[in-house]
Design an enzyme around this catalytic site. Structure first.
Site, PDB file in Angstrom:
ATOM      1  N   LYS A   1      -2.033   0.719   0.009  1.00 26.84           N
ATOM      2  CA  LYS A   1      -2.237   0.857   1.464  1.00 26.84           C
ATOM      3  C   LYS A   1      -0.897   0.899   2.201  1.00 26.84           C
ATOM      4  CE  LYS A   1      -4.678  -2.960   1.751  1.00 26.84           C
ATOM      5  NZ  LYS A   1      -4.621  -3.397   0.345  1.00 26.84           N
TER       6      LYS A   1
ATOM      7  N   ARG B   1     -11.050  -6.563   7.400  1.00 21.18           N
ATOM      8  CA  ARG B   1     -11.328  -7.046   6.039  1.00 21.18           C
ATOM      9  C   ARG B   1     -12.681  -7.749   5.966  1.00 21.18           C
ATOM     10  NH1 ARG B   1      -5.645  -7.417   4.369  1.00 21.18           N
ATOM     11  NH2 ARG B   1      -5.505  -7.998   2.188  1.00 21.18           N
TER      12      ARG B   1
ATOM     13  N   ARG C   1       6.096  -5.263  -7.775  1.00 27.54           N
ATOM     14  CA  ARG C   1       6.444  -4.839  -6.413  1.00 27.54           C
ATOM     15  C   ARG C   1       7.630  -5.616  -5.844  1.00 27.54           C
ATOM     16  NH1 ARG C   1       1.886  -5.067  -1.988  1.00 27.54           N
ATOM     17  NH2 ARG C   1       1.593  -7.144  -2.820  1.00 27.54           N
TER      18      ARG C   1
ATOM     19  N   ARG D   1       7.095 -11.034  -2.729  1.00 27.27           N
ATOM     20  CA  ARG D   1       6.176 -11.879  -1.963  1.00 27.27           C
ATOM     21  C   ARG D   1       5.711 -13.098  -2.750  1.00 27.27           C
ATOM     22  NH1 ARG D   1       1.900  -7.683   0.558  1.00 27.27           N
ATOM     23  NH2 ARG D   1       0.488  -9.369  -0.039  1.00 27.27           N
TER      24      ARG D   1
ATOM     25  N   ARG E   1      -7.326 -12.730  -4.535  1.00 29.00           N
ATOM     26  CA  ARG E   1      -7.307 -11.656  -3.528  1.00 29.00           C
ATOM     27  C   ARG E   1      -8.310 -10.561  -3.908  1.00 29.00           C
ATOM     28  NH1 ARG E   1      -1.002 -10.854  -3.653  1.00 29.00           N
ATOM     29  NH2 ARG E   1      -1.412  -8.916  -2.539  1.00 29.00           N
TER      30      ARG E   1
HETATM   31  P1  AP5 Z   1       1.317  -1.443  -1.964  1.00 30.37           P
HETATM   32  O1  AP5 Z   1       1.380  -0.178  -1.200  1.00 30.37           O
HETATM   33  O2  AP5 Z   1       2.249  -2.527  -1.606  1.00 30.37           O
HETATM   34  O3  AP5 Z   1      -0.210  -1.959  -2.014  1.00 30.37           O
HETATM   35  P2  AP5 Z   1      -1.116  -2.581  -0.877  1.00 30.37           P
HETATM   36  O4  AP5 Z   1      -2.466  -1.952  -0.997  1.00 30.37           O
HETATM   37  O5  AP5 Z   1      -0.426  -2.497   0.450  1.00 30.37           O
HETATM   38  O6  AP5 Z   1      -1.202  -4.052  -1.436  1.00 30.37           O
HETATM   39  P3  AP5 Z   1      -1.027  -5.468  -0.735  1.00 30.37           P
HETATM   40  O7  AP5 Z   1      -0.832  -6.436  -1.861  1.00 30.37           O
HETATM   41  O8  AP5 Z   1       0.024  -5.447   0.327  1.00 30.37           O
HETATM   42  O9  AP5 Z   1      -2.425  -5.640  -0.136  1.00 30.37           O
HETATM   43  P4  AP5 Z   1      -3.060  -6.924   0.259  1.00 30.37           P
HETATM   44  O10 AP5 Z   1      -4.230  -6.359   0.939  1.00 30.37           O
HETATM   45  O11 AP5 Z   1      -3.361  -7.913  -0.806  1.00 30.37           O
HETATM   46  O12 AP5 Z   1      -1.917  -7.666   1.117  1.00 30.37           O
HETATM   47  P5  AP5 Z   1      -1.767  -7.906   2.656  1.00 30.37           P
HETATM   48  O13 AP5 Z   1      -0.327  -8.001   2.948  1.00 30.37           O
HETATM   49  O14 AP5 Z   1      -2.605  -6.983   3.453  1.00 30.37           O
HETATM   50  O15 AP5 Z   1       1.484  -1.091  -3.514  1.00 30.37           O
HETATM   51  C1  AP5 Z   1       1.597  -2.105  -4.490  1.00 30.37           C
HETATM   52  C2  AP5 Z   1       2.674  -1.711  -5.521  1.00 30.37           C
HETATM   53  O16 AP5 Z   1       2.201  -0.609  -6.282  1.00 30.37           O
HETATM   54  C3  AP5 Z   1       4.002  -1.267  -4.875  1.00 30.37           C
HETATM   55  O17 AP5 Z   1       5.064  -1.746  -5.657  1.00 30.37           O
HETATM   56  C4  AP5 Z   1       3.941   0.268  -4.912  1.00 30.37           C
HETATM   57  O18 AP5 Z   1       5.230   0.843  -5.061  1.00 30.37           O
HETATM   58  C5  AP5 Z   1       3.046   0.531  -6.125  1.00 30.37           C
HETATM   59  N1  AP5 Z   1       2.169   1.678  -5.935  1.00 30.37           N
HETATM   60  C6  AP5 Z   1       1.530   2.058  -4.794  1.00 30.37           C
HETATM   61  N2  AP5 Z   1       0.792   3.149  -5.013  1.00 30.37           N
HETATM   62  C7  AP5 Z   1       0.930   3.458  -6.325  1.00 30.37           C
HETATM   63  C8  AP5 Z   1       0.415   4.489  -7.178  1.00 30.37           C
HETATM   64  N3  AP5 Z   1      -0.404   5.430  -6.703  1.00 30.37           N
HETATM   65  N4  AP5 Z   1       0.790   4.487  -8.475  1.00 30.37           N
HETATM   66  C9  AP5 Z   1       1.643   3.530  -8.974  1.00 30.37           C
HETATM   67  N5  AP5 Z   1       2.177   2.549  -8.224  1.00 30.37           N
HETATM   68  C10 AP5 Z   1       1.820   2.514  -6.915  1.00 30.37           C
HETATM   69  O19 AP5 Z   1      -2.446  -9.358   2.814  1.00 30.37           O
HETATM   70  C11 AP5 Z   1      -1.847 -10.516   2.263  1.00 30.37           C
HETATM   71  C12 AP5 Z   1      -2.676 -11.731   2.668  1.00 30.37           C
HETATM   72  O20 AP5 Z   1      -2.700 -11.855   4.114  1.00 30.37           O
HETATM   73  C13 AP5 Z   1      -4.164 -11.682   2.270  1.00 30.37           C
HETATM   74  O21 AP5 Z   1      -4.363 -12.121   0.943  1.00 30.37           O
HETATM   75  C14 AP5 Z   1      -4.795 -12.593   3.323  1.00 30.37           C
HETATM   76  O22 AP5 Z   1      -4.580 -13.956   3.011  1.00 30.37           O
HETATM   77  C15 AP5 Z   1      -3.973 -12.291   4.586  1.00 30.37           C
HETATM   78  N6  AP5 Z   1      -4.567 -11.216   5.398  1.00 30.37           N
HETATM   79  C16 AP5 Z   1      -4.010 -10.002   5.685  1.00 30.37           C
HETATM   80  N7  AP5 Z   1      -4.812  -9.273   6.471  1.00 30.37           N
HETATM   81  C17 AP5 Z   1      -5.918 -10.047   6.686  1.00 30.37           C
HETATM   82  C18 AP5 Z   1      -7.131  -9.820   7.396  1.00 30.37           C
HETATM   83  N8  AP5 Z   1      -7.372  -8.663   8.052  1.00 30.37           N
HETATM   84  N9  AP5 Z   1      -8.061 -10.821   7.408  1.00 30.37           N
HETATM   85  C19 AP5 Z   1      -7.826 -11.997   6.770  1.00 30.37           C
HETATM   86  N10 AP5 Z   1      -6.695 -12.265   6.056  1.00 30.37           N
HETATM   87  C20 AP5 Z   1      -5.758 -11.280   6.014  1.00 30.37           C
END
Ligand code: AP5
Length: 230
Positions: A25, A100, A139, A173, A184
């Site tokens: 994402k 979410r 990552r 992270r 997660r």
């Molecule tokens: P990346 O693009 O970083 O993946 P992502 O989908 O953004 O993953 P996140 O881990 O950031 O998602 P998340 O939803 O768990 O975290 P968030 O910060 O939102 O890609 C991952 C890796 O793979 C990278 O190294 C990239 O280079 C590689 N990659 C990407 N695409 C690829 C491909 N096609 N092929 C190969 N490699 C690839 O949330 C963190 C925490 O915050 C949550 O756990 C929760 O506690 C809280 N939170 C956030 N938003 C909310 C909400 N709306 N409600 C409640 N809690 C929330």
């Protein structure tokens, strides 16, 4: 003639990116920002900034995030509402990690209605859970500009130097460990995956195979977003 209380419809192209942790994402949202002049709104980034700043919301969110659970709807919706009201969001946003839960999706509909806008497309990045631990454990991010990298799949051209800003400080992270990733993923399937049907029912859902390479996924997204922004 504009009637009392009527809103001028917004032309903003607002998009939602759905997908489990590691689906890509953030990676794709940053590429879409560059390609379409939209603003990436990541609730994960906003929450991490609140934790670093030591705000009340950040203090409440810290332990929840470290456990891999979802932060309360109340906190996240308030943070998102404040950010959406900033002027740079007026032309359209890419929501990365929000909504979410169904409560958040309904709140987003309300916020969009207040702005006279709507969600043009909700794009589900479809991946295999098994691959997500590898993606997340490799990552890292540039501390200077936030550009995301991966040890294997997206290494910087020069080791240790950000391709985008030339920064040399890279961070990993706290929640990017195997145990937290399992929580997660569980939270995603229980609380977020139902939103795929939510947006399908509203006729704005698109599905993308996000197991493909980063540039191939980006091409698919570009096609969808090009149609959504006209
Ligand atoms: P990346 O693009 O970083 O993946 P992502 O989908 O953004 O993953 P996140 O881990 O950031 O998602 P998340 O939803 O768990 O975290 P968030 O910060 O939102 O890609 C991952 C890796 O793979 C990278 O190294 C990239 O280079 C590689 N990659 C990407 N695409 C690829 C491909 N096609 N092929 C190969 N490699 C690839 O949330 C963190 C925490 O915050 C949550 O756990 C929760 O506690 C809280 N939170 C956030 N938003 C909310 C909400 N709306 N409600 C409640 N809690 C929330």
């Amino acid at each position: 003639m504009i009637m009392d209380g009527a809103k001028t419809p917004s032309t903003a192209a607002n998009l939602v990116l759905l997908g489990p942790p590691g689906a890509g994402k953030g990676t794709q949202a940053r590429m879409l920002e560059d390609a379409f002049g939209l603003v990436q709104l990541s609730t994960g980034d906003l929450l991490r900034a609140a934790v670093t700043a030591g705000t009340e919301a950040g203090l409440q969110a810290k332990a929840v995030m470290e456990a891999g659970d979802l932060v309360s709807d109340e906190i996240v919706i308030a943070i998102l509402r404040d950010r959406l009201a900033e002027p740079d969001c007026a032309n359209g946003v890419i929501l990365d990690g929000f909504p979410r839960t169904t409560v958040q999706a309904e709140a987003l509909d309300g916020l969009m209605a207040d702005l006279g806008a709507g969600i043009r497309a909700a794009i589900s990045l479809e991946v295999d859970d098994a691959a997500m631990v590898t993606r997340i454990s490799g990552r890292f991010t540039c501390a200077g500009c936030g550009e995301g990298y991966h040890d294997t799949f997206k290494a910087p051209a020069v080791e240790g130097v950000c391709d985008k800003c030339g920064g040399t400080e890279m961070t990993r992270r706290a929640d990017d460990n195997a145990e937290t990733v399992e929580s997660r993923l569980r939270a995603y399937h229980a609380q977020t995956a139902p939103l795929i049907d939510y947006y399908d029912a509203r006729g704005v859902l698109a599905r993308v195979d996000a197991m493909a390479e980063i540039d191939a996924v980006a091409q698919e997204l570009n096609k969808i977003v090009r149609q959504a922004v006209v």
